[in-house]
Write an enzyme that holds these catalytic residues in place. Structure first.
Site, PDB file in Angstrom:
ATOM      1  N   HIS A   1       8.289  -4.495  11.384  1.00 40.45           N
ATOM      2  CA  HIS A   1       7.124  -3.604  11.315  1.00 40.45           C
ATOM      3  C   HIS A   1       6.580  -3.360  12.731  1.00 40.45           C
ATOM      4  O   HIS A   1       7.014  -3.992  13.685  1.00 40.45           O
ATOM      5  CB  HIS A   1       6.036  -4.220  10.430  1.00 40.45           C
TER       6      HIS A   1
ATOM      7  N   LYS B   1       8.275  -1.181  -6.091  1.00 44.81           N
ATOM      8  CA  LYS B   1       6.978  -1.874  -6.165  1.00 44.81           C
ATOM      9  C   LYS B   1       6.122  -1.317  -7.319  1.00 44.81           C
ATOM     10  O   LYS B   1       5.408  -2.068  -7.979  1.00 44.81           O
ATOM     11  CB  LYS B   1       6.218  -1.739  -4.831  1.00 44.81           C
TER      12      LYS B   1
ATOM     13  N   TYR C   1      11.632   1.875  -1.886  1.00 40.51           N
ATOM     14  CA  TYR C   1      10.887   0.601  -1.887  1.00 40.51           C
ATOM     15  C   TYR C   1       9.596   0.765  -2.706  1.00 40.51           C
ATOM     16  O   TYR C   1       9.245  -0.092  -3.516  1.00 40.51           O
ATOM     17  CB  TYR C   1      10.581   0.264  -0.434  1.00 40.51           C
TER      18      TYR C   1
ATOM     19  N   SER D   1       0.824  -1.223   0.000  1.00 35.94           N
ATOM     20  CA  SER D   1       0.000   0.000   0.000  1.00 35.94           C
ATOM     21  C   SER D   1       0.857   1.273   0.000  1.00 35.94           C
ATOM     22  O   SER D   1       0.327   2.359  -0.223  1.00 35.94           O
ATOM     23  CB  SER D   1      -0.946   0.006   1.206  1.00 35.94           C
TER      24      SER D   1
HETATM   25  N1  LIG Z   1       4.983  -7.573   5.806  1.00 36.81           N
HETATM   26  C1  LIG Z   1       4.125  -6.645   5.426  1.00 36.81           C
HETATM   27  O1  LIG Z   1       3.555  -5.897   6.273  1.00 36.81           O
HETATM   28  C2  LIG Z   1       3.808  -6.450   3.985  1.00 36.81           C
HETATM   29  C3  LIG Z   1       4.401  -7.213   2.991  1.00 36.81           C
HETATM   30  N2  LIG Z   1       4.073  -6.993   1.671  1.00 36.81           N
HETATM   31  C4  LIG Z   1       4.735  -7.722   0.579  1.00 36.81           C
HETATM   32  O2  LIG Z   1       4.581  -9.122   0.726  1.00 36.81           O
HETATM   33  C5  LIG Z   1       5.741  -9.788   0.225  1.00 36.81           C
HETATM   34  C6  LIG Z   1       6.284 -10.734   1.279  1.00 36.81           C
HETATM   35  O3  LIG Z   1       6.573 -10.012   2.468  1.00 36.81           O
HETATM   36  P1  LIG Z   1       6.877 -10.754   3.849  1.00 36.81           P
HETATM   37  O4  LIG Z   1       6.484 -12.160   3.757  1.00 36.81           O
HETATM   38  O5  LIG Z   1       6.353  -9.887   4.914  1.00 36.81           O
HETATM   39  O6  LIG Z   1       8.474 -10.660   3.896  1.00 36.81           O
HETATM   40  P2  LIG Z   1       9.502 -11.655   4.594  1.00 36.81           P
HETATM   41  O7  LIG Z   1      10.733 -10.861   4.830  1.00 36.81           O
HETATM   42  O8  LIG Z   1       8.864 -12.341   5.739  1.00 36.81           O
HETATM   43  O9  LIG Z   1       9.777 -12.739   3.468  1.00 36.81           O
HETATM   44  C7  LIG Z   1      10.456 -12.434   2.291  1.00 36.81           C
HETATM   45  C8  LIG Z   1      11.010 -13.709   1.720  1.00 36.81           C
HETATM   46  O10 LIG Z   1      11.719 -13.395   0.510  1.00 36.81           O
HETATM   47  C9  LIG Z   1      12.920 -14.140   0.485  1.00 36.81           C
HETATM   48  N3  LIG Z   1      13.932 -13.449  -0.321  1.00 36.81           N
HETATM   49  C10 LIG Z   1      14.295 -12.149  -0.247  1.00 36.81           C
HETATM   50  N4  LIG Z   1      15.302 -11.907  -1.109  1.00 36.81           N
HETATM   51  C11 LIG Z   1      15.579 -13.083  -1.733  1.00 36.81           C
HETATM   52  C12 LIG Z   1      16.534 -13.479  -2.698  1.00 36.81           C
HETATM   53  N5  LIG Z   1      17.422 -12.625  -3.208  1.00 36.81           N
HETATM   54  N6  LIG Z   1      16.517 -14.777  -3.118  1.00 36.81           N
HETATM   55  C13 LIG Z   1      15.651 -15.669  -2.591  1.00 36.81           C
HETATM   56  N7  LIG Z   1      14.726 -15.358  -1.660  1.00 36.81           N
HETATM   57  C14 LIG Z   1      14.704 -14.075  -1.230  1.00 36.81           C
HETATM   58  C15 LIG Z   1      13.349 -14.197   1.937  1.00 36.81           C
HETATM   59  O11 LIG Z   1      14.262 -15.244   2.098  1.00 36.81           O
HETATM   60  P3  LIG Z   1      15.220 -15.334   3.389  1.00 36.81           P
HETATM   61  O12 LIG Z   1      14.308 -15.917   4.421  1.00 36.81           O
HETATM   62  O13 LIG Z   1      16.321 -16.221   2.982  1.00 36.81           O
HETATM   63  O14 LIG Z   1      15.656 -13.922   3.674  1.00 36.81           O
HETATM   64  C16 LIG Z   1      12.007 -14.418   2.631  1.00 36.81           C
HETATM   65  O15 LIG Z   1      11.682 -15.786   2.675  1.00 36.81           O
HETATM   66  C17 LIG Z   1       6.727  -8.686  -0.187  1.00 36.81           C
HETATM   67  O16 LIG Z   1       6.635  -8.477  -1.564  1.00 36.81           O
HETATM   68  C18 LIG Z   1       6.223  -7.482   0.569  1.00 36.81           C
HETATM   69  O17 LIG Z   1       6.531  -6.308  -0.112  1.00 36.81           O
HETATM   70  C19 LIG Z   1       3.139  -6.051   1.316  1.00 36.81           C
HETATM   71  C20 LIG Z   1       2.513  -5.299   2.255  1.00 36.81           C
HETATM   72  C21 LIG Z   1       2.801  -5.410   3.657  1.00 36.81           C
HETATM   73  C1  LIG Z   2       4.168  -2.260   5.263  1.00 40.15           C
HETATM   74  C2  LIG Z   2       4.838  -0.923   5.243  1.00 40.15           C
HETATM   75  O1  LIG Z   2       5.754  -0.815   6.323  1.00 40.15           O
HETATM   76  C3  LIG Z   2       6.537   0.392   6.432  1.00 40.15           C
HETATM   77  O2  LIG Z   2       5.773   1.516   6.622  1.00 40.15           O
HETATM   78  P1  LIG Z   2       4.901   1.862   7.878  1.00 40.15           P
HETATM   79  O3  LIG Z   2       3.482   1.691   7.523  1.00 40.15           O
HETATM   80  O4  LIG Z   2       5.288   3.181   8.382  1.00 40.15           O
HETATM   81  O5  LIG Z   2       5.187   0.671   8.893  1.00 40.15           O
HETATM   82  P2  LIG Z   2       5.807   0.381  10.291  1.00 40.15           P
HETATM   83  O6  LIG Z   2       5.118  -0.842  10.709  1.00 40.15           O
HETATM   84  O7  LIG Z   2       7.285   0.328  10.292  1.00 40.15           O
HETATM   85  O8  LIG Z   2       5.399   1.640  11.221  1.00 40.15           O
HETATM   86  C4  LIG Z   2       4.079   2.052  11.424  1.00 40.15           C
HETATM   87  C5  LIG Z   2       3.988   3.142  12.450  1.00 40.15           C
HETATM   88  O9  LIG Z   2       4.270   2.592  13.739  1.00 40.15           O
HETATM   89  C6  LIG Z   2       5.202   3.400  14.447  1.00 40.15           C
HETATM   90  N1  LIG Z   2       5.915   2.538  15.416  1.00 40.15           N
HETATM   91  C7  LIG Z   2       5.800   2.612  16.761  1.00 40.15           C
HETATM   92  N2  LIG Z   2       6.579   1.690  17.364  1.00 40.15           N
HETATM   93  C8  LIG Z   2       7.191   1.001  16.338  1.00 40.15           C
HETATM   94  C9  LIG Z   2       8.099  -0.092  16.360  1.00 40.15           C
HETATM   95  O10 LIG Z   2       8.526  -0.626  17.373  1.00 40.15           O
HETATM   96  N3  LIG Z   2       8.487  -0.549  15.111  1.00 40.15           N
HETATM   97  C10 LIG Z   2       8.044   0.002  13.944  1.00 40.15           C
HETATM   98  N4  LIG Z   2       8.462  -0.509  12.760  1.00 40.15           N
HETATM   99  N5  LIG Z   2       7.186   1.066  13.937  1.00 40.15           N
HETATM  100  C11 LIG Z   2       6.757   1.535  15.105  1.00 40.15           C
HETATM  101  C12 LIG Z   2       6.040   4.007  13.354  1.00 40.15           C
HETATM  102  O11 LIG Z   2       6.709   5.167  13.806  1.00 40.15           O
HETATM  103  C13 LIG Z   2       4.982   4.299  12.288  1.00 40.15           C
HETATM  104  O12 LIG Z   2       4.305   5.501  12.579  1.00 40.15           O
HETATM  105  C14 LIG Z   2       7.308   0.670   5.209  1.00 40.15           C
HETATM  106  O13 LIG Z   2       8.414  -0.062   5.233  1.00 40.15           O
HETATM  107  C15 LIG Z   2       6.497   0.487   3.934  1.00 40.15           C
HETATM  108  O14 LIG Z   2       7.358   0.344   2.867  1.00 40.15           O
HETATM  109  C16 LIG Z   2       5.492  -0.614   3.945  1.00 40.15           C
HETATM  110  O15 LIG Z   2       5.128  -1.156   2.919  1.00 40.15           O
END
Ligand SMILES: NC(=O)C1=CN([C@@H]2O[C@H](COP(=O)(O)OP(=O)(O)OC[C@H]3O[C@@H](n4cnc5c(N)ncnc54)[C@H](OP(=O)(O)O)[C@@H]3O)[C@@H](O)[C@H]2O)C=CC1
Ligand SMILES: C[C@H]1O[C@H](OP(=O)(O)OP(=O)(O)OC[C@H]2O[C@@H](n3cnc4c(=O)[nH]c(N)nc43)[C@H](O)[C@@H]2O)[C@@H](O)[C@@H](O)C1=O
Length: 317
Positions: free
Chosen positions: A180, A141, A137, A109
């Site tokens: 996060h 995307k 980032y 998002s």
């Molecule tokens: N987490 C969130 O809040 C959100 C996530 N997304 C999207 O969802 C998708 C997955 O995110 P999420 O599961 O949270 O991320 P994670 O970090 O939990 O998982 C990412 C995975 O990608 C693998 N990876 C990264 N680089 C490579 C590479 N060069 N070669 C092989 N494998 C690789 C990592 O492997 P390894 O374990 O070895 O590092 C890991 O298993 C992403 O595209 C992210 O942008 C979107 C919105 C929100």
């Molecule tokens: C999924 C999304 O994730 C990221 O964006 P973000 O929405 O800002 O996500 P965040 O989870 O890191 O923070 C949310 C809010 O929370 C507050 N906050 C408080 N205490 C902690 C804390 O302990 N950790 C973190 N990380 N944040 C904290 C922080 O200051 C902020 O106001 C991007 O990487 C973006 O690229 C993306 O895709």
């Protein structure tokens, strides 16, 4: 989708990839290809090309990416733009070259402008300036969405792009700096409770608003979208802006989130705000009407999802 279809889930050990595998297993898909980073580094163009020729997947879920919270995005912008551009370009191009039937790209998002009108419709893409803490980032995307659209337009491929809101759940990253907000807070609040700390400092002002989706709900939505036929999927989208938002449709402030987690975890000390840390985007609530019109709604409430996640944290830490 045929139950015996060969499905490559890139990033299967991550939070999203592992949830998608749970959902595929639940739905009876068994022919799933998984490769660890050690077996296949997706930054390596040659290795990715050889893998696709040899494995010949029918479907690809691209859930491998360089992922992190506000601090990691702000601190390592080069890694975030380079790794995401490379991984997605390598995978999407080879999916085209080897005639993959369908690919699902995971965006985020944060592609929408920092001050986009709320809730953010898919049509808000590229209408304003991005949030500076995660611009590199977000640009990667956006390029991923445009790769999917361009290959579809020029080569007739079926590459789909979903934009999830902030996610949480099993297999999240609990690093204190790079995670996060939900895993970061669970670890910090749990530690403060265990140490009987009188006060706990939390990043930002607490006023930022966020929408949170339990990752198993996201996985359900992704597999539902993948199961739609090519024409059915295309017809569900307007001609412009092909990406699909996935969220719950409601958000809360970080302040409210902290109050809920303090209650679930049972921390009795004071909360202080560290306003030297950035809030990031003031608000990013997705308009999820495309998903609701397809009959999908998130089923896990935030309270239930947070309770499940904290329980899982205690079991696995
Ligand atoms: N987490 C969130 O809040 C959100 C996530 N997304 C999207 O969802 C998708 C997955 O995110 P999420 O599961 O949270 O991320 P994670 O970090 O939990 O998982 C990412 C995975 O990608 C693998 N990876 C990264 N680089 C490579 C590479 N060069 N070669 C092989 N494998 C690789 C990592 O492997 P390894 O374990 O070895 O590092 C890991 O298993 C992403 O595209 C992210 O942008 C979107 C919105 C929100
Ligand atoms: C999924 C999304 O994730 C990221 O964006 P973000 O929405 O800002 O996500 P965040 O989870 O890191 O923070 C949310 C809010 O929370 C507050 N906050 C408080 N205490 C902690 C804390 O302990 N950790 C973190 N990380 N944040 C904290 C922080 O200051 C902020 O106001 C991007 O990487 C973006 O690229 C993306 O895709």
């Amino acid at each position: 989708m045929d139950k015996s279809a060969k499905i490559y889930v890139a990033g299967h050990r991550g939070m999203v990839g592992s949830a998608i595998i749970r959902e595929l297993n639940k739905k009876g898909f068994r022919n799933i290809i998984k490769k660890t980073r050690g077996e296949l580094d997706l930054l390596n163009q040659q290795a990715v090309a050889e893998f696709f020729v040899q494995a010949k997947p029918d479907y690809v879920v691209l859930a491998a990416a360089k992922v992190g919270g506000i601090f990691a995005n702000n601190e390592y912008p080069a890694d975030f733009i380079y790794e995401n551009l490379m991984v997605q370009t390598n995978v999407i191009h080879q999916a085209y070259k080897t005639q993959v039937k369908q690919l699902l790209f995971l965006g985020s998002s944060c592609i929408y402008p920092k001050l986009a009108e709320q809730p953010m419709q898919e049509s808000a893409l590229l209408t304003g300036e991005l949030e500076p803490t995660n611009e590199p980032y977000a640009i990667a995307k956006i390029a991923g969405i445009k790769l999917c659209e361009s290959y579809n337009r020029q080569y007739g491929t079926d590459f789909r792009a979903v934009m999830p809101t902030n996610l949480y759940g099993p297999n999240d990253n609990y690093d204190l700096q790079n995670s996060h907000v939900i895993p970061g807070l669970i670890r910090r609040i749990h530690q403060a409770k265990t140490n009987n700390d009188k006060a706990l400092k939390i990043w930002g002002t607490g006023s930022a608003m966020r929408e949170f989706l339990y990752v198993d709900d996201l996985a359900e939505a992704c597999v539902m979208l993948m199961s739609l036929g090519k024409m059915e999927y295309k017809q569900s989208l307007p001609a412009r802006n092909s990406q699909v938002n996935i969220g719950t449709g409601s958000d809360i402030s970080i302040n409210e989130l902290v109050a809920i987690l303090v209650d679930i975890i049972g921390y009795k000390g004071k909360i202080k705000w560290d306003t030297s840390k950035p809030d990031g985007t003031p608000r990013k609530l997705l308009d999820v009407s495309r998903m609701t019109s397809l009959g999908w709604n998130a089923s896990t409430t935030l309270i239930d999802g947070l309770r499940l996640t904290y329980r899982r944290y205690l079991e696995t830490r």
